[in-house]
Design a protein around this motif. Structure first.
Motif, PDB file in Angstrom:
ATOM      1  N   THR A 257      -3.131  16.503   5.940  1.00 47.13           N
ATOM      2  CA  THR A 257      -4.160  16.424   4.894  1.00 47.13           C
ATOM      3  C   THR A 257      -5.188  15.324   5.135  1.00 47.13           C
ATOM      4  O   THR A 257      -6.278  15.367   4.560  1.00 47.13           O
ATOM      5  CB  THR A 257      -3.506  16.177   3.533  1.00 47.13           C
ATOM      6  N   GLY A 258      -4.853  14.326   5.952  1.00 49.45           N
ATOM      7  CA  GLY A 258      -5.738  13.184   6.142  1.00 49.45           C
ATOM      8  C   GLY A 258      -5.663  12.167   5.024  1.00 49.45           C
ATOM      9  O   GLY A 258      -6.319  11.120   5.083  1.00 49.45           O
ATOM     10  N   GLN A 259      -4.859  12.442   3.996  1.00 46.24           N
ATOM     11  CA  GLN A 259      -4.740  11.526   2.882  1.00 46.24           C
ATOM     12  C   GLN A 259      -3.873  10.316   3.244  1.00 46.24           C
ATOM     13  O   GLN A 259      -3.015  10.397   4.125  1.00 46.24           O
ATOM     14  CB  GLN A 259      -4.127  12.239   1.667  1.00 46.24           C
ATOM     15  N   ILE A 260      -4.088   9.215   2.532  1.00 44.40           N
ATOM     16  CA  ILE A 260      -3.292   8.004   2.755  1.00 44.40           C
ATOM     17  C   ILE A 260      -1.885   8.242   2.220  1.00 44.40           C
ATOM     18  O   ILE A 260      -1.701   8.563   1.046  1.00 44.40           O
ATOM     19  CB  ILE A 260      -3.934   6.795   2.063  1.00 44.40           C
ATOM     20  N   SER A 261      -0.889   8.084   3.095  1.00 41.00           N
ATOM     21  CA  SER A 261       0.497   8.312   2.688  1.00 41.00           C
ATOM     22  C   SER A 261       1.265   7.016   2.490  1.00 41.00           C
ATOM     23  O   SER A 261       2.392   7.026   1.992  1.00 41.00           O
ATOM     24  CB  SER A 261       1.205   9.176   3.726  1.00 41.00           C
ATOM     25  N   GLY A 262       0.689   5.907   2.860  1.00 36.30           N
ATOM     26  CA  GLY A 262       1.342   4.618   2.701  1.00 36.30           C
ATOM     27  C   GLY A 262       0.542   3.533   3.386  1.00 36.30           C
ATOM     28  O   GLY A 262      -0.527   3.786   3.977  1.00 36.30           O
ATOM     29  N   VAL A 263       1.056   2.324   3.337  1.00 27.89           N
ATOM     30  CA  VAL A 263       0.395   1.190   3.974  1.00 27.89           C
ATOM     31  C   VAL A 263       1.474   0.194   4.379  1.00 27.89           C
ATOM     32  O   VAL A 263       2.465   0.013   3.669  1.00 27.89           O
ATOM     33  CB  VAL A 263      -0.635   0.545   3.021  1.00 27.89           C
ATOM     34  N   GLU A 264       1.316  -0.398   5.555  1.00 24.66           N
ATOM     35  CA  GLU A 264       2.288  -1.389   6.037  1.00 24.66           C
ATOM     36  C   GLU A 264       1.753  -2.794   5.845  1.00 24.66           C
ATOM     37  O   GLU A 264       0.588  -3.080   6.154  1.00 24.66           O
ATOM     38  CB  GLU A 264       2.608  -1.165   7.514  1.00 24.66           C
ATOM     39  N   ALA A 265       2.590  -3.681   5.321  1.00 27.97           N
ATOM     40  CA  ALA A 265       2.235  -5.090   5.148  1.00 27.97           C
ATOM     41  C   ALA A 265       2.649  -5.862   6.390  1.00 27.97           C
ATOM     42  O   ALA A 265       3.817  -5.826   6.784  1.00 27.97           O
ATOM     43  CB  ALA A 265       2.927  -5.660   3.914  1.00 27.97           C
ATOM     44  N   LEU A 266       1.691  -6.545   7.007  1.00 25.09           N
ATOM     45  CA  LEU A 266       1.922  -7.295   8.239  1.00 25.09           C
ATOM     46  C   LEU A 266       1.536  -8.754   8.027  1.00 25.09           C
ATOM     47  O   LEU A 266       0.489  -9.060   7.454  1.00 25.09           O
ATOM     48  CB  LEU A 266       1.082  -6.705   9.384  1.00 25.09           C
ATOM     49  N   ALA A 267       2.396  -9.669   8.496  1.00 21.50           N
ATOM     50  CA  ALA A 267       2.153 -11.099   8.305  1.00 21.50           C
ATOM     51  C   ALA A 267       1.001 -11.575   9.190  1.00 21.50           C
ATOM     52  O   ALA A 267       0.982 -11.308  10.393  1.00 21.50           O
ATOM     53  CB  ALA A 267       3.416 -11.895   8.613  1.00 21.50           C
ATOM     54  N   LEU A 315      -6.284   3.567  -6.895  1.00 14.61           N
ATOM     55  CA  LEU A 315      -6.406   3.962  -5.485  1.00 14.61           C
ATOM     56  C   LEU A 315      -5.316   4.953  -5.071  1.00 14.61           C
ATOM     57  O   LEU A 315      -5.408   5.568  -4.016  1.00 14.61           O
ATOM     58  CB  LEU A 315      -6.331   2.724  -4.581  1.00 14.61           C
ATOM     59  N   ASP A 316      -4.260   5.076  -5.891  1.00 13.59           N
ATOM     60  CA  ASP A 316      -3.190   6.045  -5.640  1.00 13.59           C
ATOM     61  C   ASP A 316      -2.541   5.854  -4.261  1.00 13.59           C
ATOM     62  O   ASP A 316      -2.407   6.797  -3.475  1.00 13.59           O
ATOM     63  CB  ASP A 316      -3.718   7.483  -5.756  1.00 13.59           C
ATOM     64  N   ILE A 317      -2.139   4.629  -3.965  1.00 16.64           N
ATOM     65  CA  ILE A 317      -1.381   4.357  -2.734  1.00 16.64           C
ATOM     66  C   ILE A 317       0.082   4.609  -3.039  1.00 16.64           C
ATOM     67  O   ILE A 317       0.676   3.932  -3.887  1.00 16.64           O
ATOM     68  CB  ILE A 317      -1.596   2.898  -2.271  1.00 16.64           C
ATOM     69  N   PRO A 318       0.710   5.584  -2.376  1.00 12.65           N
ATOM     70  CA  PRO A 318       2.087   5.958  -2.743  1.00 12.65           C
ATOM     71  C   PRO A 318       3.085   4.827  -2.619  1.00 12.65           C
ATOM     72  O   PRO A 318       3.912   4.622  -3.509  1.00 12.65           O
ATOM     73  CB  PRO A 318       2.412   7.098  -1.769  1.00 12.65           C
ATOM     74  N   CYS A 319       3.045   4.086  -1.486  1.00 11.35           N
ATOM     75  CA  CYS A 319       4.035   3.016  -1.307  1.00 11.35           C
ATOM     76  C   CYS A 319       3.533   2.034  -0.261  1.00 11.35           C
ATOM     77  O   CYS A 319       2.617   2.334   0.516  1.00 11.35           O
ATOM     78  CB  CYS A 319       5.398   3.568  -0.899  1.00 11.35           C
ATOM     79  N   VAL A 320       4.152   0.864  -0.253  1.00 11.84           N
ATOM     80  CA  VAL A 320       3.865  -0.163   0.745  1.00 11.84           C
ATOM     81  C   VAL A 320       5.166  -0.443   1.490  1.00 11.84           C
ATOM     82  O   VAL A 320       6.245  -0.452   0.890  1.00 11.84           O
ATOM     83  CB  VAL A 320       3.310  -1.443   0.093  1.00 11.84           C
ATOM     84  N   SER A 321       5.065  -0.645   2.796  1.00 17.96           N
ATOM     85  CA  SER A 321       6.265  -0.908   3.593  1.00 17.96           C
ATOM     86  C   SER A 321       6.260  -2.350   4.091  1.00 17.96           C
ATOM     87  O   SER A 321       5.209  -2.902   4.432  1.00 17.96           O
ATOM     88  CB  SER A 321       6.363   0.064   4.775  1.00 17.96           C
ATOM     89  N   VAL A 322       7.446  -2.937   4.142  1.00 17.80           N
ATOM     90  CA  VAL A 322       7.625  -4.335   4.542  1.00 17.80           C
ATOM     91  C   VAL A 322       8.706  -4.393   5.614  1.00 17.80           C
ATOM     92  O   VAL A 322       9.746  -3.729   5.497  1.00 17.80           O
ATOM     93  CB  VAL A 322       8.024  -5.206   3.327  1.00 17.80           C
ATOM     94  N   ASN A 323       8.470  -5.176   6.657  1.00 13.21           N
ATOM     95  CA  ASN A 323       9.449  -5.340   7.740  1.00 13.21           C
ATOM     96  C   ASN A 323      10.545  -6.309   7.320  1.00 13.21           C
ATOM     97  O   ASN A 323      10.268  -7.374   6.765  1.00 13.21           O
ATOM     98  CB  ASN A 323       8.760  -5.876   8.993  1.00 13.21           C
ATOM     99  N   LEU A 324      11.785  -5.944   7.617  1.00 17.81           N
ATOM    100  CA  LEU A 324      12.923  -6.815   7.345  1.00 17.81           C
ATOM    101  C   LEU A 324      13.581  -7.205   8.660  1.00 17.81           C
ATOM    102  O   LEU A 324      13.702  -6.384   9.566  1.00 17.81           O
ATOM    103  CB  LEU A 324      13.951  -6.117   6.451  1.00 17.81           C
ATOM    104  N   SER A 325      14.036  -8.444   8.734  1.00 17.16           N
ATOM    105  CA  SER A 325      14.744  -8.916   9.924  1.00 17.16           C
ATOM    106  C   SER A 325      16.232  -8.710   9.752  1.00 17.16           C
ATOM    107  O   SER A 325      16.728  -8.413   8.653  1.00 17.16           O
ATOM    108  CB  SER A 325      14.449 -10.400  10.160  1.00 17.16           C
TER     109      SER A 325
END
Length: 497
Positions: A257-267, A315-325
């Motif tokens: 669809t080209g729609q935004i499905s999520g976003v990743e948070a990067l330090a 903005l209807d961003i479904p979710c944000v992802s965060v890296n875990l160690s």
């Protein structure tokens, strides 16, 4: 005088004794002198057999002694107008620290390393231990000891050290050797033994950062980079407190669809003087200082706060992802901390995806990491398996663990539109994931060709510079609006007469 040198004068001494005292004096000198040397150990001193022996504990020297040895090598080279060099070596056992071996196996590895080093050195060269897994090779002054010849020697020593070794319990380990070297000619004239050793250790650190089996030669720029790392180590903890380290965001889009499905948070660290500092330059300092939990809390809190703002801006961003160690997942209190953050921001667990490296899933079922992942799943969080294909997770692990999506490492994605072998490999990963009911996301997509082929192969989501580079939260709103206008434009144009 060494034993070998004294024996060289034995015929002359015996002849002189004969002329002075006759046959009885000849016999006394010819038999007595070697006997006295043998009783005193003189015949064995400096012999090749002695150079080939190795007693790990006896051959362990402290840093002060190592500096003295390096200083003596520099002094000898200066007096004789020759060149010298040293090599600092770090040996790990098959990618694992020797601390994971038992004491006897550690001693066997140390002895084998010393024997292998000494077997390939010249008479007069020296190899000693300077730590549990570190070694120092000091080359005697020579006419031809430039950087090229020292690097050639480093390669030969590395090959020897990395030969597989079978321990007392019949375990087979494959040592890996990182090597840093420095020639005396490259040093400033005022450098002494401690500076010589420090230069080789600096080169060794650079080799270790590049990989467990790398070789680096010292140069002036290494001192500059090492100085920078010291500054960053000092500043990084304060940067966490001063909110200089904060999340930047990289969008992920659906290929169909080209729609935004999520976003990743990067330090990202925005240093007031040095500008943007990438995580590769400060994560090591945080890890060694035990501050990874603070970093995770900072990024998690910032990411959830940004998600709340985007909801407010519709903005209807479904979710944000965060890296875990691995440290995060090994902490029994982490799930409770994460639940508290979700409650504080008024968000449900399904708005958060946690990204975990594939390597953490090699542990046995029931370990704290696996239990923590299960707790996060009960909170409603999505579980993303990061860098899929680069670790050792098995098909059974994918089936057993509660994974929602795999992120295919960019090493498989770069140039996939030009490589049939890569295409087949990624197609296999996508097929496997589909059979298991797991979504897929390709990382590091940088070209239109890669994007198009991944969509054709059935990859669900893509992320990379082709879509957008990581950006601060304040710029993300404008990017979202521009992206949505871009994907809507073709549909609007088709409606025009």
């Amino acid at each position: 005088m060494a034993g070998a040198q004294m024996l060289a004068f034995l015929p002359a001494a015996a002849l002189g004794a004969f002329w002075i005292g006759g046959e009885w004096m000849l016999v006394a000198v010819a038999l007595g002198l070697p006997l006295m040397m043998a009783l005193g150990g003189g015949l064995d001193a400096g012999s090749p057999a002695d150079m080939r022996t190795a007693r790990p504990e006896a051959d362990l020297v402290d840093i002060a002694r190592a500096e003295d040895l390096c200083g003596a090598a520099l002094q000898d080279a200066s007096v004789s107008c020759l060149a010298t060099a040293i090599l600092a070596i770090d040996v790990t056992s098959g990618g694992a620290l020797p601390g994971r071996l038992d004491d006897r196996a550690v001693a066997e590895l140390a002895r084998a390393c010393l024997l292998r080093l000494r077997a390939r050195l010249r008479t007069g060269d020296r190899a000693v231990r300077i730590g549990d897994r570190r070694y120092l090779v000091i080359l005697k002054p020579d006419l031809r000891l430039d950087t090229g010849s020292v690097l050639d020697l480093a390669n030969r020593l590395q090959t020897a050290l990395e030969e597989p070794l079978r321990t007392h319990d019949d375990a087979l380990i494959a040592p890996q050797a990182a090597i840093g070297c420095c020639t005396g000619a490259r040093l400033p004239s005022d450098r002494r033994g401690e500076g010589f050793l420090d230069a080789a250790l600096s080169a060794l650190s650079e080799a270790g950062r590049a990989g467990p089996s790398e070789i680096r030669a010292w140069c002036d720029s290494l001192d500059a980079s090492r100085s920078l790392r010291r500054v960053l180590r000092t500043d990084v903890v304060a940067a966490l407190s001063n909110q200089q380290i904060r999340p930047w965001f990289q969008p992920q889009i659906c290929t169909s669809t080209g729609q935004i499905s999520g976003v990743e948070a990067l330090a990202r660290w925005v240093h007031p003087e040095r500008g943007i500092i990438p995580p590769g330059q400060f994560l090591e300092a945080l890890q060694s200082g035990g501050h990874m939990a603070r970093l995770t809390d900072t990024i998690l809190s910032g990411a959830l706060a940004a998600l709340v703002r985007w909801d407010r801006d519709r903005l209807d961003i479904p979710c944000v992802s965060v890296n875990l160690s691995g440290d995060d997942l090994g902490d029994p209190s982490f799930a409770a901390r994460l639940q508290w953050e979700l409650d504080r921001h008024g968000l449900s667990g399904n708005r958060l995806a946690v990204e975990v490296l594939e390597t953490v899933f090699t542990a046995a079922e029931g370990c704290p990491i696996t239990a923590n992942v299960a707790r996060l799943k009960t909170l409603g969080c999505r579980i993303d398996l990061d860098d899929f294909g680069t670790g050792n997770a098995s098909i059974m692990a994918l089936h057993r663990l509660p994974i929602d999506r795999v992120k295919i490492d960019r090493g498989f994605i770069a140039g996939i539109d030009r490589s049939e072998a890569q295409r087949r490999m990624v197609a296999g990963m996508l097929s496997l994931s589909e059979q298991l009911g797991i979504e897929t996301l390709a990382e590091g997509v940088e070209s239109a060709g890669e994007h198009a082929l991944l969509a054709q192969l059935g990859c669900d989501h893509v992320q990379g510079y082709r879509i957008a580079r990581p950006m601060p939260a304040e710029r993300f709103t404008d990017w979202v609006q521009n992206h949505r206008a871009t994907i809507a434009a073709p549909m609007l144009s088709r409606r025009l007469p």
